[in-house]
Design a protein around this motif. Structure first.
Motif: not given
Length: 459
Positions: A1-21
């Protein structure tokens, strides 16, 4: 089975509610897409609301009370420290890092310590300091600024901001293409566009924003009208005798805001989040153009939040939601095909992302640690991930359950208590009220039990 690629995105000091969703006041189409194609965790808590301890815990799955890293301090994570990044490399991944780690001190020349990041499990590295540190540490990015004649202007702007008031709001002196978050995004984008190795890739993209200073560049600096920003939450009603804690000290030294300061901060902060989201969108576009998105896992979180005027405070280091709750998104090829857009309200900790990515890569962590894989929630075999989440700083502890949040000071006494159902805005601190003594006692015992059972040696 082909292993998935992995993209880990991280920000610094981002509140939980600071996204459109999640909050609706910031435009984040790329993050919203990840949420639509994955699972959004609404109740994610940082294990500690300050940078270095949070990042050490995220890398190791071990809490500040395990690591003895309680605050931002002169700390080098040991080269032999067990990390999930090394576990991914051992599974056959080519690992990379673009951006900030803060797993070793922000001083001198970061390029001279790439051997440390290799020991932590990262092969290809372009590390930067955070926005504050970049005024004094060298990296590939700041060396570029120096070559372009920009570094002195950045340093002068930095000094001027903090010589006036710490919450000065104005665009960066850096050209848009040289702004730190743009640099990080473009370096990661270029790396993935040119990736030709046989191994599956793991790419950690770690933005330094939206950490203050409030210096989002144009056109994002003027993207939001301050008057359209949600108002900051007022300080809670709290007139009963109760123990004191770190929050009380912060309130005693709260900044002085002029009229419009909070709204201006929030508008600039939102602009920085949207700038980062635009960079994330470009990275995802490259992965899609390479035909790899259908076999790519994406995880996203932040180290801690930002008060941004709530309770009259800025920055973090307190156990209020603006500081301690952060985003958490996980998108897998399977969720994109079969379970798009699911929202989970179970409690999670941001360090849970590490073992999640390892399990999705087909591995398992074999060292003692306390982060937990989210895979059972992603696959629908588990609805409740944690029945409580912990956060700690400077010897204080916070316990959050579905119904309550409580904080203990260094003497083990409860000084914050919120009813999360009746008072989601944290407008009434119930600590010290006789009618809530039983609740406080129960939560205190649960906190002490958590500390006792989360030791590196088996209890």
């Amino acid at each position: 089975m082909t292993k998935p690629n992995i993209l880990f995105l991280m920000t610094d000091q981002q509140r939980w509610d600071a996204m459109g969703c999640s909050g609706g006041w910031v435009q984040t189409p790329a993050l919203d897409r990840i949420a639509r194609e994955g699972v959004r965790f609404t109740q994610c808590v940082t294990t500690t609301p300050i940078c270095i301890p949070a990042r050490v815990t995220l890398a190791t799955g071990r809490y500040p009370h395990n690591n003895a890293v309680w605050n931002n301090m002169d700390y080098v994570m040991p080269p032999e420290a067990p990390t999930w990044m090394r576990a991914l490399r051992d599974l056959g991944y080519r690992t990379s890092l673009f951006g900030k780690t803060h797993l070793h001190p922000h001083r001198g020349d970061l390029r001279e310590r790439e051997h440390l990041l290799d020991a932590y499990g990262l092969d290809d590295v372009d590390e930067i300091g955070g926005p504050r540190a970049s005024a004094r540490v060298m990296s590939h990015m700041t060396a570029m600024w120096e070559d372009k004649g920009l570094l002195d202007a950045y340093r002068a702007d930095f000094d001027d901001r903090f010589a006036n008031k710490p919450h000065v709001v104005r665009p960066s002196v850096l050209p848009f293409e040289d702004y730190a978050d743009v640099y990080v995004g473009q370096q990661a984008k270029g790396y993935l566009a040119g990736y030709t190795r046989d191994e599956p890739w793991f790419c950690w993209v770690s933005f330094g924003g939206p950490h203050e200073p409030w210096d989002a560049p144009e056109p994002f600096a003027s993207m939001y009208e301050p008057d359209a920003m949600p108002p900051p939450l007022p300080r809670s009603v709290d007139d009963q005798p109760r123990p004191q804690g770190l929050l009380d000290n912060r309130l005693e030294h709260a900044p002085v805001f002029d009229a419009g300061d909070e709204a201006a901060m929030r508008a600039n902060y939102a602009g920085n989040v949207s700038l980062i989201d635009d960079q994330i969108g470009q990275i995802i576009d490259v992965i899609e153009e390479r035909g790899e998105l259908d076999n790519t896992v994406i995880g996203f979180t932040s180290d801690h939040g930002e008060m941004n005027g709530d309770w009259g405070l800025i920055y973090k280091t307190v156990f209020l939601d603006g500081s301690v709750r952060v985003p958490m998104l996980v998108r897998t090829p399977e969720t994109a095909r079969t379970d798009a857009g699911r929202v989970s309200e179970t409690l999670v900790e941001n360090c849970d992302l590490g073992p999640t990515l390892v399990e999705l890569a087909g591995g398992e962590l074999d060292h003692r640690q306390f982060a937990r894989s989210l895979v059972p929630v992603l696959t629908g075999t588990e609805a409740v991930h944690r029945d409580q989440a912990i956060s700690e700083i400077r010897g204080e502890f916070m316990l959050m359950t579905r119904d309550w949040k409580m904080a203990l000071n260094r003497e083990g006494r409860s000084y914050l208590l919120f009813d999360r159902n009746a008072d989601p805005a944290e407008s009434r601190n119930l600590a010290g009220l006789p009618e809530y003594r039983a609740v406080e006692n129960d939560l205190r015992l649960r906190t002490l039990e958590h500390i006792a059972t989360s030791q590196l040696k088996e209890p």
